[in-house]
Motif scaffolding. Structure first.
Motif, PDB file in Angstrom:
ATOM      1  N   PHE A 174       0.953  -1.247  -0.030  1.00 49.71           N
ATOM      2  CA  PHE A 174       0.027   0.095  -0.019  1.00 49.71           C
ATOM      3  C   PHE A 174       0.946   1.464   0.053  1.00 49.71           C
ATOM      4  N   LEU A 175       1.951   1.362   0.888  1.00 52.85           N
ATOM      5  CA  LEU A 175       2.755   2.465   0.905  1.00 52.85           C
ATOM      6  C   LEU A 175       3.669   2.586  -0.404  1.00 52.85           C
ATOM      7  N   LEU A 176       3.950   1.498  -0.987  1.00 53.61           N
ATOM      8  CA  LEU A 176       4.809   1.696  -2.277  1.00 53.61           C
ATOM      9  C   LEU A 176       3.764   2.093  -3.245  1.00 53.61           C
ATOM     10  N   HIS A 178       1.930   4.482  -3.050  1.00 51.90           N
ATOM     11  CA  HIS A 178       1.927   6.026  -3.120  1.00 51.90           C
ATOM     12  C   HIS A 178       3.213   6.740  -3.560  1.00 51.90           C
ATOM     13  N   GLU A 179       3.849   5.892  -4.269  1.00 49.12           N
ATOM     14  CA  GLU A 179       5.153   6.422  -4.706  1.00 49.12           C
ATOM     15  C   GLU A 179       5.102   8.071  -5.120  1.00 49.12           C
ATOM     16  N   ALA A 181       2.856  10.364  -4.544  1.00 47.62           N
ATOM     17  CA  ALA A 181       2.675  11.222  -3.437  1.00 47.62           C
ATOM     18  C   ALA A 181       4.138  11.357  -2.756  1.00 47.62           C
ATOM     19  N   ILE A 182       4.630  10.418  -2.382  1.00 46.22           N
ATOM     20  CA  ILE A 182       5.818  10.481  -1.634  1.00 46.22           C
ATOM     21  C   ILE A 182       6.917  11.379  -2.315  1.00 46.22           C
ATOM     22  N   ALA A 183       7.170  11.221  -3.682  1.00 41.21           N
ATOM     23  CA  ALA A 183       8.137  12.034  -4.487  1.00 41.21           C
ATOM     24  C   ALA A 183       7.660  13.376  -4.500  1.00 41.21           C
ATOM     25  N   PHE A 185       5.960  14.906  -2.302  1.00 42.87           N
ATOM     26  CA  PHE A 185       6.246  15.382  -0.891  1.00 42.87           C
ATOM     27  C   PHE A 185       7.656  15.752  -0.905  1.00 42.87           C
ATOM     28  N   GLU A 186       8.711  14.818  -1.306  1.00 47.57           N
ATOM     29  CA  GLU A 186      10.004  15.089  -1.166  1.00 47.57           C
ATOM     30  C   GLU A 186      10.559  16.419  -1.939  1.00 47.57           C
ATOM     31  N   ARG A 188       8.557  18.771  -2.423  1.00 48.68           N
ATOM     32  CA  ARG A 188       8.188  20.192  -1.679  1.00 48.68           C
ATOM     33  C   ARG A 188       9.087  20.442  -0.655  1.00 48.68           C
ATOM     34  N   GLN A 189       9.775  19.258  -0.013  1.00 45.36           N
ATOM     35  CA  GLN A 189      10.479  19.574   1.057  1.00 45.36           C
ATOM     36  C   GLN A 189      11.837  20.063   0.783  1.00 45.36           C
ATOM     37  N   ARG A 190      12.346  20.025  -0.183  1.00 48.54           N
ATOM     38  CA  ARG A 190      13.543  20.618  -0.882  1.00 48.54           C
ATOM     39  C   ARG A 190      13.695  22.135  -0.505  1.00 48.54           C
TER      40      ARG A 190
ATOM     41  N   VAL B  16       2.324  13.199   4.046  1.00 49.12           N
ATOM     42  CA  VAL B  16       2.221  12.877   2.648  1.00 49.12           C
ATOM     43  C   VAL B  16       0.935  12.848   2.115  1.00 49.12           C
ATOM     44  N   ILE B  26      -0.372   8.807   5.820  1.00 52.03           N
ATOM     45  CA  ILE B  26       1.115   8.582   5.339  1.00 52.03           C
ATOM     46  C   ILE B  26       2.029   9.697   6.103  1.00 52.03           C
ATOM     47  N   ARG B  54      15.053   3.323   0.258  1.00 51.04           N
ATOM     48  CA  ARG B  54      14.649   4.613  -0.768  1.00 51.04           C
ATOM     49  C   ARG B  54      15.556   5.644  -0.694  1.00 51.04           C
ATOM     50  N   ARG B  55      15.894   5.840   0.595  1.00 50.98           N
ATOM     51  CA  ARG B  55      16.518   7.165   1.051  1.00 50.98           C
ATOM     52  C   ARG B  55      18.072   6.677   1.906  1.00 50.98           C
ATOM     53  N   SER B 157      10.140   2.831   1.866  1.00 52.59           N
ATOM     54  CA  SER B 157       9.388   3.946   1.398  1.00 52.59           C
ATOM     55  C   SER B 157       9.769   5.205   2.111  1.00 52.59           C
ATOM     56  N   CYS B 159       8.299   5.919   4.560  1.00 49.17           N
ATOM     57  CA  CYS B 159       7.043   6.735   5.367  1.00 49.17           C
ATOM     58  C   CYS B 159       6.422   5.423   6.265  1.00 49.17           C
TER      59      CYS B 159
END
Lengths: 190, 463
Positions: A174-176, A178-179, A181-183, A185-186, A188-190, B16, B26, B54-55, B157, B159
């Motif tokens: 499930f988490l994976l 959301h790639e 959305a996660i990308a 977010f990352e 935006r965080q920059r 997220v 998330i 991932r990171r 992930s 997350c």
């Protein structure tokens, strides 16, 4: 992860409060790097004398083949985050743990492995403890528990964890999923 | 609309996806700390599913739980422990994760080295497969322990799926008296809340007493949040935090420092923030505390007496295990081992405190005093300041950094029935070895007890 729909089974009760994960599986069993076989260390210091002799009088050393439910006192699974506690309970044969309250990390770990960790009404807990010979039916779809002596109760489980258990899927997929959305977010965080 | 708590702000900044009835939020994780005991099965999942980390640059590892603390680092408890250490080494190599290995200048207990290195910053989310991750809340970071499944999720992930916990404000006023430490304060707070009293909550420790604490004292407080069942414990960052962080190897530097500092000022609860619950503690009348039972909430003031269990089975069983009588005082009981160490109390200020009492004195005949610095950096500092010499001259064992006798899975352990005064965080039955009996206390109480040979109020040594 094995799906969980419903289960009818005998139970074992450990009516003590604050059973911490060090009791469930002592730290010296944590050096192994795989999940399997930890049932041998389950409640080791309760089940064995200091010299290593099996305490045949301990409830967990009696014939438990029909008991897949553990009923324990409040604040079960407090303390260390070791997921080995969940693996040990499963390896021993438990599929459900119920208590009036359960430690946050233990509860999270249990549900991620298909061990149904249920927080139950304290009065129903006492009712269960009064009927050690009864069996329990746990229905995850209906979110109900029935004691074969007649009493019934309901429980609340976090809806997402419940769905994962009913379907037998873990959360990683499930988490994976959301790639994006996660990308984002990352980004935006920059 | 009420203002936001510090916790609200960190939570919101890491969403997220937001939480709904059907699914948890998330939450993005900034820092992932890894050690040898709770990670191998997570890496196995990555290998089985052919997933990368991932990171990796957000992930840092060290060896602390299973390692021996003898000088040569050779006395592994068994081959399985040695193999576990090798497994972390190969996992870090294969997945590109920075490992602070045994031969490095940075190795130590994960919760001691991460702050030392400047890896923990205000406003971050921090996780580790270890319940004492709550330590890092001292920096105004949302830090909590996770299980091995979640270690795998974060590796894969970055997350976690989380429901938002509730918030509890712990307001502390009144200054600590001489001989009374942050450890005594947190033992008192845990006693008042109970070992499950904080379940489902994130604590925010606040008030003038907390503001006056050093970073290391704040870490001691936040470290033991889990012993009240809390998800995490937070302290808002302030000048003390910034002064600690400045110049640390992984902390922002030069222009980045200036902009980071500006952003950190937002990480405080608004004056009109509403907490789900609130308690008030007066620390002025606090005395040195000592645990007496088998749960960290079972503690009394040094001059107090062990309570009557009444119909409380859990307490009756604890007293039977510990071999105490209701109504008894603990001061003066003979102690076998004193342990100064663990992620709660193994930092340089803890060792300095112990040294004030140990200097020029000798450990009591027949008592074993183990002093285990929290990290290589603490060890070097203690040696350069002459503390190590004080300890050795007093007859203490000065050991290599690691979790040691706090977890007792590394060869350092008590014999059945032995009684220890320990600066660690858990007094569970058998925690320090099968049949071991643990009294949790501050480094001052530990040092005074080591000299006296019996449980001793450190105020007898404070002039």
């Amino acid at each position: 992860m094995e799906a969980f729909i419903s289960l009818t089974s005998k139970f074992i009760s450990l009516p003590l409060e604050n059973i911490d994960t060090d009791q469930i599986i002592p730290a010296r069993f944590l050096t192994q790097t795989h999940r399997e076989g930890l049932g041998a260390g389950l409640f080791y210091d309760w089940r064995y004398e200091a010299g290593g002799t099996l305490r045949t009088d301990h409830i967990l050393n009696q014939d438990h083949r029909d008991a897949h439910i553990l009923v324990a006192g409040a604040n079960f699974g407090c303390g260390s985050s070791r997921e080995h506690a969940v693996w040990a309970l499963q390896s021993y044969g438990f599929r459900v743990v119920m208590s009036p309250s359960i430690g946050d990390i233990f509860k999270s770990n249990a549900l991620k492995n298909g061990l149904l960790a249920l927080e139950i009404d304290p009065f129903f807990y006492q009712e269960i403890c009064r009927h050690p010979e009864a069996s329990l039916t746990v229905d995850l779809e209906q979110q109900s528990i029935a004691l074969s002596s007649g009493a019934t109760s309901s429980f609340v489980l976090e809806p997402f964890a419940r769905l994962c258990l009913l379907q037998g899927v873990d959360q990683l997929g499930f988490l994976l999923g959301h790639e994006t959305a996660i990308a984002n977010f990352e980004g935006r965080q920059r | 609309m009420p203002g936001k708590t510090l916790f609200d702000k960190i939570w919101q900044a890491h969403l997220v996806t937001v939480e709904s009835d059907e699914q948890p939020a998330i939450l993005y994780i900034d820092r992932h700390l890894v050690h040898e005991v709770t990670s191998p099965q997570a890496f196995t999942v990555l290998r089985q599913r052919s997933l990368p980390v991932r990171r990796p640059e957000r992930t840092f590892a060290t060896l602390d739980h299973s390692i021996p603390t003898d000088r040569e680092r050779m006395a592994y408890v068994d081959e399985q422990a040695r193999a576990q250490v090798e497994t972390l080494r190969s996992n870090c190599r294969d997945f590109g994760i920075q490992l602070f290995d045994l031969n490095s200048a940075e190795q130590g207990i994960i919760h001691v080295i991460a702050p030392e290195l400047g890896l923990i910053l205000p406003g971050q989310t921090v996780v580790c497969g270890d319940s004492h991750t709550s330590t890092h809340g001292a920096f105004g970071a949302l830090a909590f322990g996770i299980g091995t499944s979640e270690v795998g999720y974060v590796l894969a992930s970055q997350c976690l799926l989380q429901r938002k916990p509730k918030s509890l404000a712990i307001n502390v006023t009144g200054s600590l008296q001489a001989g009374v430490t942050a450890k005594d304060l947190i033992l008192d707070i845990i006693r008042k809340l109970g070992s499950g009293g904080g379940a489902g909550y994130v604590f925010e420790y606040r008030g003038p007493t907390i503001k006056a604490l050093s970073m290391e004292e704040r870490m001691t407080i936040c470290n033991m949040s889990i012993e009240a069942g809390a998800r995490a414990g937070l302290i808002a960052p302030d000048e003390t935090t910034y002064a600690y962080l400045k110049g640390r190897p992984y902390a922002p530097a030069s222009a980045e420092w200036t902009s980071a500092l500006a952003s950190w000022h937002q990480f405080a609860s608004d004056p009109d923030a509403e907490f789900d619950a609130e308690i008030f503690i007066d620390a002025h009348s606090l005395e040195p505390m000592i645990s007496y039972g088998t749960s960290p909430d079972q503690s009394i003031a040094m001059q107090g007496r062990i309570p009557e269990p009444g119909s409380h089975d859990h307490l009756a069983q604890a007293l039977s295990y510990m071999q105490w009588q209701p109504g008894q005082s603990l001061e003066g009981v003979r102690v076998d081992v004193v342990f100064i160490g663990s992620c709660t109390n193994s930092r340089i200020s803890d060792l300095r405190a112990a040294a004030t009492i140990l200097q020029g004195r000798r450990v009591a005949q027949g008592l074993r005093l183990m002093i285990v610095p929290g990290s290589e950096a603490v060890k070097r500092q203690a040696e350069s300041e002459g503390l190590a010499r004080i300890f050795i001259d007093a007859g203490a064992e000065w050991r290599e950094p690691g979790c040691s006798l706090c977890i007792a899975m590394n060869g350092d352990q008590l014999k059945p029935g032995q009684l220890a005064v320990s600066t660690s965080n858990r007094n569970f039955a058998g925690r320090q070895g099968k049949g071991s009996r643990t009294l949790l206390a501050s480094p001052l109480t530990a040092a005074a007890t080591a000299i006296q040979g019996t449980l001793t109020d450190p105020r007898a040594y404070i002039y």
